[in-house]
Design a protein around this motif. Sequence first.
Motif, short mmCIF file in Angstrom:
data_model
loop_
_atom_site.label_atom_id
_atom_site.label_comp_id
_atom_site.label_asym_id
_atom_site.label_seq_id
_atom_site.Cartn_x
_atom_site.Cartn_y
_atom_site.Cartn_z
N LEU A 1 0.82 -1.21 0.00
CA LEU A 1 0.00 0.00 0.00
C LEU A 1 0.86 1.26 0.00
CD1 LEU A 1 -2.91 -0.93 2.45
CD2 LEU A 1 -2.99 -0.75 -0.04
N LEU A 2 1.93 1.26 0.79
CA LEU A 2 2.81 2.42 0.82
C LEU A 2 3.45 2.65 -0.54
CD1 LEU A 2 4.03 4.69 2.54
CD2 LEU A 2 5.89 3.12 3.12
N SER A 3 3.78 1.56 -1.26
CA SER A 3 4.43 1.69 -2.57
C SER A 3 3.53 2.35 -3.60
CB SER A 3 4.87 0.31 -3.08
OG SER A 3 3.78 -0.41 -3.64
N GLU A 4 2.21 2.35 -3.35
CA GLU A 4 1.29 3.03 -4.24
C GLU A 4 1.29 4.53 -3.99
OE1 GLU A 4 -2.48 1.19 -3.66
OE2 GLU A 4 -1.92 -0.66 -4.71
N GLU A 5 1.77 4.93 -2.82
CA GLU A 5 1.81 6.35 -2.44
C GLU A 5 3.19 6.94 -2.65
OE1 GLU A 5 1.22 9.10 1.60
OE2 GLU A 5 0.65 6.97 1.59
N LEU A 6 4.23 6.17 -2.29
CA LEU A 6 5.61 6.64 -2.34
C LEU A 6 6.52 5.57 -2.92
CD1 LEU A 6 6.01 8.04 1.29
CD2 LEU A 6 5.85 9.44 -0.77
N PRO A 7 7.59 5.94 -3.62
CA PRO A 7 8.63 4.97 -3.95
C PRO A 7 9.28 4.49 -2.65
CG PRO A 7 8.92 6.99 -5.21
CD PRO A 7 7.91 7.28 -4.14
N VAL A 8 9.59 3.21 -2.58
CA VAL A 8 10.25 2.64 -1.41
C VAL A 8 11.59 2.07 -1.84
CG1 VAL A 8 10.12 0.99 0.48
CG2 VAL A 8 8.01 2.04 -0.39
N TYR A 9 12.66 2.54 -1.23
CA TYR A 9 13.99 2.00 -1.50
C TYR A 9 14.34 1.00 -0.42
CZ TYR A 9 14.43 5.67 -4.96
OH TYR A 9 14.24 6.48 -6.06
N ALA A 10 14.55 -0.24 -0.81
CA ALA A 10 14.79 -1.33 0.14
C ALA A 10 16.21 -1.86 -0.05
CB ALA A 10 13.77 -2.45 -0.06
N SER A 11 16.91 -2.05 1.06
CA SER A 11 18.28 -2.54 0.98
C SER A 11 18.59 -3.43 2.16
CB SER A 11 19.27 -1.38 0.93
OG SER A 11 19.29 -0.68 2.16
N ASN A 12 19.66 -4.18 2.03
CA ASN A 12 20.13 -5.05 3.10
C ASN A 12 21.39 -4.43 3.69
OD1 ASN A 12 20.48 -7.23 4.82
ND2 ASN A 12 20.21 -8.76 3.24
N LYS A 13 22.29 -5.26 4.17
CA LYS A 13 23.55 -4.77 4.72
C LYS A 13 24.47 -4.29 3.59
CE LYS A 13 23.42 -7.95 8.66
NZ LYS A 13 24.12 -9.04 9.37
N ASP A 14 25.49 -3.53 3.98
CA ASP A 14 26.55 -3.10 3.06
C ASP A 14 26.01 -2.37 1.84
OD1 ASP A 14 28.49 -4.35 4.73
OD2 ASP A 14 28.01 -6.27 3.82
N CYS A 15 24.95 -1.58 2.03
CA CYS A 15 24.33 -0.84 0.94
C CYS A 15 24.16 0.62 1.35
CB CYS A 15 22.96 -1.41 0.59
SG CYS A 15 22.97 -3.13 0.10
N ALA A 16 23.99 1.48 0.34
CA ALA A 16 23.77 2.89 0.63
C ALA A 16 23.11 3.58 -0.56
CB ALA A 16 25.09 3.59 0.96
#
Length: 229
Positions: free
Chosen positions: A174-189
Amino acid sequence: MVTYYYLGWFNNFFPNNLAHALSRDTTTRHSLVMISSNPASTSVNGFTELSWLEDAGIIFDEYHLINYEVGQKEAKRRISEASMIFLLGGDTVKQNMFLYEYDLLESIQSNGGIVIGASAGAINMSSKWVCSPNLGYSTSATTIYNGLALHDFSVLSHFDLEHNMGVVKQELALLSEELPVYASNKDCAIRVQEKRIEIFGDVYLYSQRNMTKLTEGVHSVTDYPSPLQ
């Protein structure tokens, strides 16, 4: 020129390309202000996050930790004068409550230096974020929290995506329909400067219920479905 870094978590130190970028951006190194993720505990002192900076050769003249031992007025003053603001990792909810209780949003938003968040800190830099038991939070119900809204997107940082992609898609649909969501794991930026986003490591974009793995490197804002502020 304000530069923002949304970090995951690093078991060792920053990878070389991230360390070089951050070192290049940190042209003023007078004062580092760290914002606790558990302001009632003196044990949350940013020791790990500081080790990342020190390994990258980023050393400041002064270091300040913002928690309940620092008065609200003094906290705002230190933030306004900071060369770098670092929102520490740890307890996302407690840090969020502290940011609002101390009324620190405007002070951080108006800072002209560098703003960094690691894990919980990166999540709280978001416009909005999802607090759900299925995303590892100690809560019985799903809640949407408002963050610092430094940019018009959400961040899910330092999450085991490889083994929980289905959960992520379901919880953030539902949030992705309102805003882009950037998802990451460890060692990311994610590095954001003006109208450009730079990706370090394995970062995914979840928008309109579609999950896309992003290529590393610099991208124009026009590559993305929602403009940066």
